[in-house]
Write a protein that holds these residues in place. Sequence first.
Motif, PDB file in Angstrom:
ATOM      1  N   UNK A 237     -56.962 -16.469 -31.478  1.00 35.97           N
ATOM      2  CA  UNK A 237     -55.931 -15.630 -30.890  1.00 35.97           C
ATOM      3  C   UNK A 237     -55.120 -16.364 -29.837  1.00 35.97           C
ATOM      4  N   UNK A 238     -53.912 -15.873 -29.583  1.00 35.02           N
ATOM      5  CA  UNK A 238     -52.994 -16.504 -28.635  1.00 35.02           C
ATOM      6  C   UNK A 238     -53.617 -16.611 -27.245  1.00 35.02           C
ATOM      7  N   UNK A 239     -54.250 -15.544 -26.778  1.00 41.64           N
ATOM      8  CA  UNK A 239     -54.830 -15.546 -25.436  1.00 41.64           C
ATOM      9  C   UNK A 239     -55.948 -16.578 -25.311  1.00 41.64           C
ATOM     10  N   UNK A 240     -56.773 -16.684 -26.367  1.00 41.45           N
ATOM     11  CA  UNK A 240     -57.873 -17.660 -26.354  1.00 41.45           C
ATOM     12  C   UNK A 240     -57.322 -19.081 -26.268  1.00 41.45           C
ATOM     13  N   UNK A 241     -56.275 -19.358 -27.043  1.00 41.96           N
ATOM     14  CA  UNK A 241     -55.674 -20.699 -27.041  1.00 41.96           C
ATOM     15  C   UNK A 241     -55.078 -21.017 -25.668  1.00 41.96           C
ATOM     16  N   UNK A 242     -54.369 -20.059 -25.096  1.00 45.09           N
ATOM     17  CA  UNK A 242     -53.751 -20.280 -23.779  1.00 45.09           C
ATOM     18  C   UNK A 242     -54.801 -20.539 -22.706  1.00 45.09           C
ATOM     19  N   UNK A 243     -55.912 -19.827 -22.771  1.00 47.92           N
ATOM     20  CA  UNK A 243     -56.985 -20.032 -21.796  1.00 47.92           C
ATOM     21  C   UNK A 243     -57.661 -21.383 -21.999  1.00 47.92           C
ATOM     22  N   UNK A 244     -57.722 -21.835 -23.255  1.00 44.29           N
ATOM     23  CA  UNK A 244     -58.381 -23.107 -23.569  1.00 44.29           C
ATOM     24  C   UNK A 244     -57.547 -24.300 -23.131  1.00 44.29           C
ATOM     25  N   UNK A 245     -56.254 -24.276 -23.448  1.00 41.69           N
ATOM     26  CA  UNK A 245     -55.404 -25.431 -23.152  1.00 41.69           C
ATOM     27  C   UNK A 245     -54.719 -25.314 -21.791  1.00 41.69           C
ATOM     28  N   UNK A 246     -54.792 -24.130 -21.190  1.00 42.54           N
ATOM     29  CA  UNK A 246     -54.189 -23.934 -19.871  1.00 42.54           C
ATOM     30  C   UNK A 246     -52.683 -23.985 -19.867  1.00 42.54           C
TER      31      UNK A 246
END
Length: 289
Positions: A237-246
Amino acid sequence: MLNNLFKKTKYITVSQQSLRKADEETKPSIPNGMWIKCDGCGKVLYKNDLEDSNQVCKQCGHHFRMDARERIKYIIDRNTFEEFDKKITSTNPLNFKGYEEKIKKMQNATELNEAVVTGKGTIFGEEVVICVMDSHFMMGSMGSVVGEKIARAVEMAIELKRPIVIFTTSGGARMQEGMFSLMQMAKVSAALGKLSEAGLLYITVLTDPTTGGVTASFAMLGDIILSEPGALIGFAGKRVIEQTIGEKLPEGFQRAEFLLEHGFIDSIVHRNDLKGTLKKILMIHDKNR
Protein backbone atom coordinates in the motif's frame (compact mmCIF):
# COMPACT_ATOMS: atom_id res chain seq x y z
CA MET A 1 -75.99 37.18 19.48
CA LEU A 2 -72.88 39.31 20.05
CA ASN A 3 -71.56 36.76 22.52
CA ASN A 4 -71.51 34.15 19.80
CA LEU A 5 -69.28 36.35 17.57
CA PHE A 6 -66.51 36.51 20.18
CA LYS A 7 -66.78 32.88 21.28
CA LYS A 8 -63.51 30.91 21.03
CA THR A 9 -63.32 28.32 18.28
CA LYS A 10 -62.70 24.77 19.47
CA TYR A 11 -59.53 23.41 17.86
CA ILE A 12 -59.02 19.72 17.17
CA THR A 13 -55.72 18.44 18.60
CA VAL A 14 -53.70 16.13 16.34
CA SER A 15 -51.09 13.81 17.81
CA GLN A 16 -47.51 13.74 16.51
CA GLN A 17 -48.04 10.08 15.63
CA SER A 18 -50.99 10.97 13.39
CA LEU A 19 -48.93 13.68 11.66
CA ARG A 20 -46.07 11.25 11.02
CA LYS A 21 -48.49 8.68 9.63
CA ALA A 22 -50.06 11.22 7.29
CA ASP A 23 -46.61 12.37 6.16
CA GLU A 24 -45.53 8.80 5.40
CA GLU A 25 -48.68 8.18 3.37
CA THR A 26 -47.99 11.21 1.15
CA LYS A 27 -44.30 10.34 0.54
CA PRO A 28 -43.50 8.56 -2.72
CA SER A 29 -42.73 4.89 -2.25
CA ILE A 30 -39.16 4.23 -3.49
CA PRO A 31 -37.80 0.69 -3.00
CA ASN A 32 -34.43 0.40 -1.27
CA GLY A 33 -31.33 -0.28 -3.38
CA MET A 34 -32.52 1.48 -6.55
CA TRP A 35 -29.94 4.28 -6.33
CA ILE A 36 -26.20 4.31 -5.84
CA LYS A 37 -23.70 7.13 -5.33
CA CYS A 38 -20.76 7.31 -7.74
CA ASP A 39 -17.37 7.27 -6.02
CA GLY A 40 -15.92 9.25 -8.92
CA CYS A 41 -18.20 12.29 -9.29
CA GLY A 42 -20.56 11.93 -6.36
CA LYS A 43 -23.67 11.82 -8.56
CA VAL A 44 -26.59 9.63 -7.48
CA LEU A 45 -27.19 7.05 -10.21
CA TYR A 46 -30.17 4.88 -11.03
CA LYS A 47 -28.99 1.31 -10.51
CA ASN A 48 -30.71 -0.09 -13.62
CA ASP A 49 -28.99 2.53 -15.78
CA LEU A 50 -25.66 1.56 -14.24
CA GLU A 51 -26.25 -2.10 -15.07
CA ASP A 52 -27.10 -1.18 -18.67
CA SER A 53 -23.76 0.66 -18.97
CA ASN A 54 -21.73 -2.31 -17.67
CA GLN A 55 -21.26 -0.70 -14.24
CA VAL A 56 -19.67 2.46 -15.69
CA CYS A 57 -20.84 5.94 -14.61
CA LYS A 58 -22.11 7.85 -17.65
CA GLN A 59 -21.31 11.16 -15.95
CA CYS A 60 -17.59 10.72 -15.22
CA GLY A 61 -16.61 7.28 -16.60
CA HIS A 62 -15.86 5.80 -13.17
CA HIS A 63 -15.63 1.99 -13.38
CA PHE A 64 -17.48 0.27 -10.55
CA ARG A 65 -16.25 -3.14 -9.45
CA MET A 66 -17.95 -6.10 -11.14
CA ASP A 67 -18.43 -9.57 -9.79
CA ALA A 68 -17.15 -12.58 -11.71
CA ARG A 69 -20.52 -13.65 -13.11
CA GLU A 70 -21.31 -10.15 -14.40
CA ARG A 71 -17.97 -9.90 -16.14
CA ILE A 72 -18.25 -13.32 -17.77
CA LYS A 73 -21.75 -12.45 -18.99
CA TYR A 74 -20.38 -9.29 -20.61
CA ILE A 75 -17.14 -10.69 -22.05
CA ILE A 76 -18.06 -14.22 -23.14
CA ASP A 77 -20.52 -14.91 -25.96
CA ARG A 78 -23.94 -16.06 -24.80
CA ASN A 79 -24.36 -19.79 -24.15
CA THR A 80 -20.69 -20.57 -24.81
CA PHE A 81 -19.27 -20.51 -21.28
CA GLU A 82 -18.38 -23.85 -19.68
CA GLU A 83 -17.09 -23.62 -16.12
CA PHE A 84 -14.12 -25.61 -14.79
CA ASP A 85 -13.66 -27.00 -11.27
CA LYS A 86 -16.84 -25.44 -9.91
CA LYS A 87 -17.02 -27.59 -6.78
CA ILE A 88 -13.46 -27.10 -5.47
CA THR A 89 -13.57 -25.43 -2.05
CA SER A 90 -11.01 -24.37 0.55
CA THR A 91 -9.93 -26.42 3.55
CA ASN A 92 -8.29 -25.03 6.66
CA PRO A 93 -4.65 -26.21 6.42
CA LEU A 94 -3.45 -24.13 9.38
CA ASN A 95 -6.56 -24.66 11.54
CA PHE A 96 -7.03 -20.90 11.52
CA LYS A 97 -9.79 -19.99 13.97
CA GLY A 98 -13.05 -18.95 12.29
CA TYR A 99 -11.73 -19.50 8.75
CA GLU A 100 -14.19 -22.24 7.79
CA GLU A 101 -17.12 -20.15 9.02
CA LYS A 102 -15.90 -17.15 7.04
CA ILE A 103 -15.63 -19.23 3.86
CA LYS A 104 -19.21 -20.48 4.29
CA LYS A 105 -20.42 -16.94 4.90
CA MET A 106 -18.73 -15.73 1.70
CA GLN A 107 -20.14 -18.65 -0.27
CA ASN A 108 -23.66 -17.81 0.86
CA ALA A 109 -23.22 -14.09 0.17
CA THR A 110 -21.66 -14.41 -3.30
CA GLU A 111 -23.02 -17.77 -4.50
CA LEU A 112 -19.45 -18.66 -5.42
CA ASN A 113 -17.31 -21.46 -4.01
CA GLU A 114 -14.12 -19.38 -4.21
CA ALA A 115 -12.65 -16.03 -5.29
CA VAL A 116 -12.14 -17.03 -8.92
CA VAL A 117 -14.32 -18.48 -11.68
CA THR A 118 -12.57 -20.39 -14.49
CA GLY A 119 -13.81 -21.89 -17.72
CA LYS A 120 -13.82 -21.74 -21.50
CA GLY A 121 -15.92 -19.94 -24.06
CA THR A 122 -15.74 -17.63 -27.06
CA ILE A 123 -15.25 -13.89 -27.50
CA PHE A 124 -16.96 -12.86 -30.76
CA GLY A 125 -16.33 -16.43 -31.92
CA GLU A 126 -12.67 -16.56 -30.83
CA GLU A 127 -12.07 -19.53 -28.51
CA VAL A 128 -10.45 -18.78 -25.16
CA VAL A 129 -9.92 -20.06 -21.65
CA ILE A 130 -10.84 -17.42 -19.09
CA CYS A 131 -10.24 -16.84 -15.36
CA VAL A 132 -12.11 -14.07 -13.54
CA MET A 133 -11.24 -13.15 -9.97
CA ASP A 134 -13.92 -11.67 -7.73
CA SER A 135 -13.19 -9.00 -5.09
CA HIS A 136 -16.52 -9.68 -3.37
CA PHE A 137 -15.17 -13.01 -2.08
CA MET A 138 -12.67 -12.18 0.69
CA MET A 139 -11.34 -9.29 -1.43
CA GLY A 140 -10.20 -11.73 -4.12
CA SER A 141 -7.46 -13.01 -1.82
CA MET A 142 -5.31 -15.79 -3.27
CA GLY A 143 -5.52 -19.03 -1.32
CA SER A 144 -4.78 -22.62 -2.31
CA VAL A 145 -8.00 -23.06 -4.27
CA VAL A 146 -7.59 -19.82 -6.23
CA GLY A 147 -4.06 -20.83 -7.24
CA GLU A 148 -5.12 -24.39 -8.05
CA LYS A 149 -8.06 -23.34 -10.20
CA ILE A 150 -5.98 -20.84 -12.19
CA ALA A 151 -3.12 -23.34 -12.65
CA ARG A 152 -5.59 -25.98 -13.88
CA ALA A 153 -7.14 -23.46 -16.27
CA VAL A 154 -3.69 -22.70 -17.71
CA GLU A 155 -3.05 -26.42 -18.15
CA MET A 156 -6.43 -26.78 -19.88
CA ALA A 157 -5.51 -23.92 -22.24
CA ILE A 158 -2.37 -25.83 -23.18
CA GLU A 159 -4.35 -29.03 -23.74
CA LEU A 160 -7.00 -27.27 -25.85
CA LYS A 161 -4.36 -25.08 -27.57
CA ARG A 162 -6.30 -21.94 -26.71
CA PRO A 163 -5.14 -18.51 -25.51
CA ILE A 164 -6.00 -17.60 -21.91
CA VAL A 165 -7.37 -14.34 -20.50
CA ILE A 166 -7.11 -13.68 -16.75
CA PHE A 167 -9.01 -10.84 -15.10
CA THR A 168 -7.22 -9.99 -11.87
CA THR A 169 -8.54 -8.32 -8.74
CA SER A 170 -7.09 -9.12 -5.35
CA GLY A 171 -6.00 -7.87 -1.97
CA GLY A 172 -3.07 -10.29 -2.14
CA ALA A 173 -2.23 -13.58 -0.48
CA ARG A 174 -4.79 -15.05 1.92
CA MET A 175 -3.41 -14.68 5.43
CA GLN A 176 -5.47 -17.58 6.83
CA GLU A 177 -3.45 -20.01 4.67
CA GLY A 178 0.01 -18.57 5.30
CA MET A 179 2.78 -20.22 3.28
CA PHE A 180 0.26 -22.34 1.35
CA SER A 181 -1.09 -19.13 -0.11
CA LEU A 182 2.34 -17.80 -1.08
CA MET A 183 3.16 -21.07 -2.86
CA GLN A 184 0.40 -20.33 -5.37
CA MET A 185 2.51 -17.53 -6.85
CA ALA A 186 5.15 -20.02 -7.96
CA LYS A 187 2.63 -22.69 -9.03
CA VAL A 188 0.66 -20.41 -11.35
CA SER A 189 3.84 -18.78 -12.71
CA ALA A 190 5.29 -22.23 -13.53
CA ALA A 191 2.12 -23.21 -15.37
CA LEU A 192 2.26 -19.97 -17.37
CA GLY A 193 5.87 -20.77 -18.28
CA LYS A 194 4.64 -24.00 -19.92
CA LEU A 195 1.93 -22.03 -21.73
CA SER A 196 4.59 -19.71 -23.15
CA GLU A 197 6.71 -22.68 -24.26
CA ALA A 198 3.66 -24.00 -26.12
CA GLY A 199 3.48 -20.71 -28.05
CA LEU A 200 0.08 -19.74 -26.63
CA LEU A 201 -1.08 -16.23 -25.83
CA TYR A 202 -1.64 -14.98 -22.29
CA ILE A 203 -3.58 -11.73 -21.76
CA THR A 204 -4.04 -10.16 -18.35
CA VAL A 205 -6.71 -7.57 -17.64
CA LEU A 206 -5.98 -5.70 -14.41
CA THR A 207 -9.04 -4.40 -12.57
CA ASP A 208 -9.50 -2.45 -9.36
CA PRO A 209 -7.78 -3.40 -7.11
CA THR A 210 -4.92 -5.71 -8.11
CA THR A 211 -2.38 -5.83 -5.29
CA GLY A 212 -0.04 -8.02 -3.23
CA GLY A 213 1.09 -11.47 -4.34
CA VAL A 214 -1.17 -11.48 -7.42
CA THR A 215 0.60 -8.38 -8.76
CA ALA A 216 3.95 -9.88 -7.81
CA SER A 217 3.28 -13.01 -9.88
CA PHE A 218 0.84 -13.88 -12.66
CA ALA A 219 -0.81 -10.44 -13.03
CA MET A 220 2.42 -9.01 -14.50
CA LEU A 221 3.40 -12.04 -16.59
CA GLY A 222 0.98 -11.46 -19.45
CA ASP A 223 2.21 -11.26 -23.03
CA ILE A 224 -0.18 -8.33 -23.25
CA ILE A 225 -1.20 -6.47 -20.10
CA LEU A 226 -4.37 -4.40 -20.24
CA SER A 227 -6.06 -2.42 -17.49
CA GLU A 228 -9.35 -0.71 -16.80
CA PRO A 229 -9.20 3.07 -16.21
CA GLY A 230 -8.34 4.20 -12.70
CA ALA A 231 -7.55 0.71 -11.39
CA LEU A 232 -5.38 0.50 -8.28
CA ILE A 233 -2.38 -1.68 -9.14
CA GLY A 234 0.56 -2.32 -6.86
CA PHE A 235 2.25 -4.57 -4.34
CA ALA A 236 2.32 -2.84 -0.94
CA GLY A 237 0.00 0.00 0.00
CA LYS A 238 0.96 3.64 -0.57
CA ARG A 239 1.16 4.43 3.16
CA VAL A 240 3.42 1.43 3.84
CA ILE A 241 5.79 2.45 1.03
CA GLU A 242 5.93 6.07 2.21
CA GLN A 243 6.72 4.97 5.77
CA THR A 244 9.41 2.58 4.50
CA ILE A 245 11.27 4.95 2.18
CA GLY A 246 10.50 8.12 4.16
CA GLU A 247 9.31 10.03 1.08
CA LYS A 248 6.03 11.32 -0.28
CA LEU A 249 4.89 9.40 -3.35
CA PRO A 250 3.73 11.22 -6.51
CA GLU A 251 0.07 11.96 -7.16
CA GLY A 252 -1.77 9.04 -8.78
CA PHE A 253 0.94 6.57 -7.80
CA GLN A 254 -0.22 2.95 -8.32
CA ARG A 255 -3.10 3.94 -10.56
CA ALA A 256 -3.36 2.46 -14.06
CA GLU A 257 -2.58 5.78 -15.76
CA PHE A 258 0.67 6.18 -13.79
CA LEU A 259 1.72 2.61 -14.61
CA LEU A 260 0.99 3.09 -18.31
CA GLU A 261 3.11 6.25 -18.37
CA HIS A 262 6.02 4.32 -16.80
CA GLY A 263 5.76 1.26 -19.05
CA PHE A 264 4.33 -1.31 -16.61
CA ILE A 265 1.20 -2.00 -18.69
CA ASP A 266 0.48 -1.95 -22.41
CA SER A 267 -2.87 -0.20 -22.63
CA ILE A 268 -5.82 1.16 -20.66
CA VAL A 269 -9.12 0.08 -22.18
CA HIS A 270 -12.59 1.38 -21.31
CA ARG A 271 -14.83 -1.46 -20.16
CA ASN A 272 -17.31 -0.90 -22.99
CA ASP A 273 -14.47 -1.32 -25.52
CA LEU A 274 -12.80 -4.28 -23.83
CA LYS A 275 -14.58 -7.16 -25.55
CA GLY A 276 -13.85 -5.69 -28.98
CA THR A 277 -10.21 -5.06 -28.05
CA LEU A 278 -9.77 -8.64 -26.87
CA LYS A 279 -11.29 -9.90 -30.11
CA LYS A 280 -8.80 -7.92 -32.20
CA ILE A 281 -5.83 -9.21 -30.17
CA LEU A 282 -7.07 -12.81 -30.40
CA MET A 283 -7.60 -12.53 -34.16
CA ILE A 284 -4.12 -11.14 -34.74
CA HIS A 285 -2.58 -13.89 -32.61
CA ASP A 286 -4.58 -16.60 -34.40
CA LYS A 287 -3.48 -15.38 -37.84
CA ASN A 288 0.20 -15.34 -36.85
CA ARG A 289 0.31 -18.85 -35.37
